[in-house]
Design a protein around this motif. Structure first.
Motif, PDB file in Angstrom:
ATOM      1  N   ILE A 157      39.214  36.635  42.393  1.00 16.30           N
ATOM      2  CA  ILE A 157      39.471  35.827  43.577  1.00 16.30           C
ATOM      3  C   ILE A 157      38.248  35.748  44.482  1.00 16.30           C
ATOM      4  O   ILE A 157      37.349  36.575  44.398  1.00 16.30           O
ATOM      5  N   GLU A 158      38.251  34.705  45.323  1.00 21.37           N
ATOM      6  CA  GLU A 158      37.206  34.545  46.332  1.00 21.37           C
ATOM      7  C   GLU A 158      37.862  34.063  47.617  1.00 21.37           C
ATOM      8  O   GLU A 158      38.857  33.339  47.575  1.00 21.37           O
ATOM      9  N   GLU A 168      45.376  28.495  45.102  1.00 22.30           N
ATOM     10  CA  GLU A 168      45.028  28.981  46.435  1.00 22.30           C
ATOM     11  C   GLU A 168      46.255  29.625  47.057  1.00 22.30           C
ATOM     12  O   GLU A 168      47.368  29.124  46.903  1.00 22.30           O
ATOM     13  N   GLY A 169      46.046  30.733  47.733  1.00 19.69           N
ATOM     14  CA  GLY A 169      47.159  31.415  48.377  1.00 19.69           C
ATOM     15  C   GLY A 169      46.671  32.494  49.307  1.00 19.69           C
ATOM     16  O   GLY A 169      45.503  32.520  49.704  1.00 19.69           O
ATOM     17  N   ILE A 170      47.560  33.395  49.626  1.00 19.07           N
ATOM     18  CA  ILE A 170      47.268  34.495  50.534  1.00 19.07           C
ATOM     19  C   ILE A 170      47.170  35.775  49.721  1.00 19.07           C
ATOM     20  O   ILE A 170      48.029  36.065  48.892  1.00 19.07           O
ATOM     21  N   VAL A 206      42.839  32.930  49.889  1.00 15.89           N
ATOM     22  CA  VAL A 206      41.961  33.138  48.750  1.00 15.89           C
ATOM     23  C   VAL A 206      42.163  32.036  47.715  1.00 15.89           C
ATOM     24  O   VAL A 206      43.176  31.343  47.718  1.00 15.89           O
ATOM     25  N   ARG A 207      41.170  31.900  46.837  1.00 17.52           N
ATOM     26  CA  ARG A 207      41.232  30.974  45.706  1.00 17.52           C
ATOM     27  C   ARG A 207      40.928  31.795  44.458  1.00 17.52           C
ATOM     28  O   ARG A 207      39.998  32.597  44.448  1.00 17.52           O
ATOM     29  N   GLU A 246      50.739  38.730  40.264  1.00 17.38           N
ATOM     30  CA  GLU A 246      49.727  39.789  40.201  1.00 17.38           C
ATOM     31  C   GLU A 246      48.391  39.190  39.798  1.00 17.38           C
ATOM     32  O   GLU A 246      48.327  38.303  38.950  1.00 17.38           O
ATOM     33  N   ILE A 247      47.316  39.692  40.408  1.00 22.25           N
ATOM     34  CA  ILE A 247      45.985  39.133  40.186  1.00 22.25           C
ATOM     35  C   ILE A 247      44.958  40.255  40.227  1.00 22.25           C
ATOM     36  O   ILE A 247      45.147  41.256  40.909  1.00 22.25           O
TER      37      ILE A 247
END
Length: 168
Positions: A164-165, A132-134, A121-122, A158-159
Motif C-alpha cells: 500500500i501507499e 483505495e480505502g482506509i 491508502v491505495r 486483509e492486506i
C-alpha cells in the motif's frame, strides 16, 4: 446530473429481499449489482455455506434518471438512496468498482463499520492493486477498508503493508 447518462445508485430493499429484488431488476433489463459474501451458516441441525449480502438491505443499480420509475416500482424496493427523499444521490464509479475488485480477488471479506477518519491508502501491488480505502491496523495484520459513503457501509480485506501507499 444528465438524465440520459447512467450512474450508480444504491437501492434500499425490504429486509432480506436483496436477492429477489436483484432478480426482478434483471428481468426488467436493469443493470444491478448485489455484492455477496460466502459465509458458514450455523444452524442447529446443519452447517453449510450460504451467500449473504455484503451490505444487508442494499444493492446497486446502474441506471439513468429516466429509468428511475421502473426501479422504484420494482417489488421489494423501498427507495433509491439519496441525501433527501426526492433526489437520489449517485455513488462514484470508483467506489462500486473497488467493491467489485474486492469480491473478484477471492480475499476474505468481512462487513465493517463505516469509518470517517483514518489514513487513505491505495493498494499498489497484488490482487487488489488500485483499490483505495482506509488503512486499519490490527494486532497481527493490516486491513484496507473500502467504504460506500452514501450508505455509510464498508468492507475490509486483509492486506500486506508493503502493498500500500498513502494517498495525498
Amino acid at each position: 446530473m444528465d438524465r440520459n447518462i447512467a450512474y450508480w445508485f444504491a437501492i434500499h430493499t425490504r429486509s432480506r429481499h436483496e436477492k429477489q429484488v436483484d432478480i426482478f431488476l434483471r428481468e426488467k433489463s436493469i443493470n444491478s449489482f448485489l455484492p455477496l459474501i460466502r459465509t458458514l451458516s450455523r444452524r442447529r441441525d446443519r452447517r453449510e455455506f450460504v451467500d449473504l449480502p455484503l451490505f444487508p438491505g442494499y444493492l446497486f443499480v446502474n441506471m439513468t434518471l429516466n429509468s428511475m420509475y421502473d426501479v422504484i416500482n420494482t417489488r421489494g424496493v423501498v427507495r433509491i438512496v439519496g441525501n433527501d427523499s426526492f433526489n437520489p444521490t449517485p455513488i462514484p464509479d470508483k467506489q462500486v468498482n473497488d467493491i467489485k475488485l474486492l469480491l473478484s480477488s477471492n480475499v476474505k471479506l468481512d462487513p465493517y463499520k463505516y469509518l470517517k477518519n483514518g489514513v487513505r491508502v491505495r493498494v499498489k501491488a497484488g490482487l487488489l492493486m488500485g483499490v483505495e480505502g482506509i488503512l486499519l491496523k490490527r494486532k497481527t495484520n493490516y486491513r484496507v477498508v473500502v467504504s460506500i459513503d452514501l450508505l455509510q457501509k464498508a468492507a475490509s480485506a486483509e492486506i500486506s503493508i508493503a502493498d500500500i501507499e498513502p494517498i495525498d
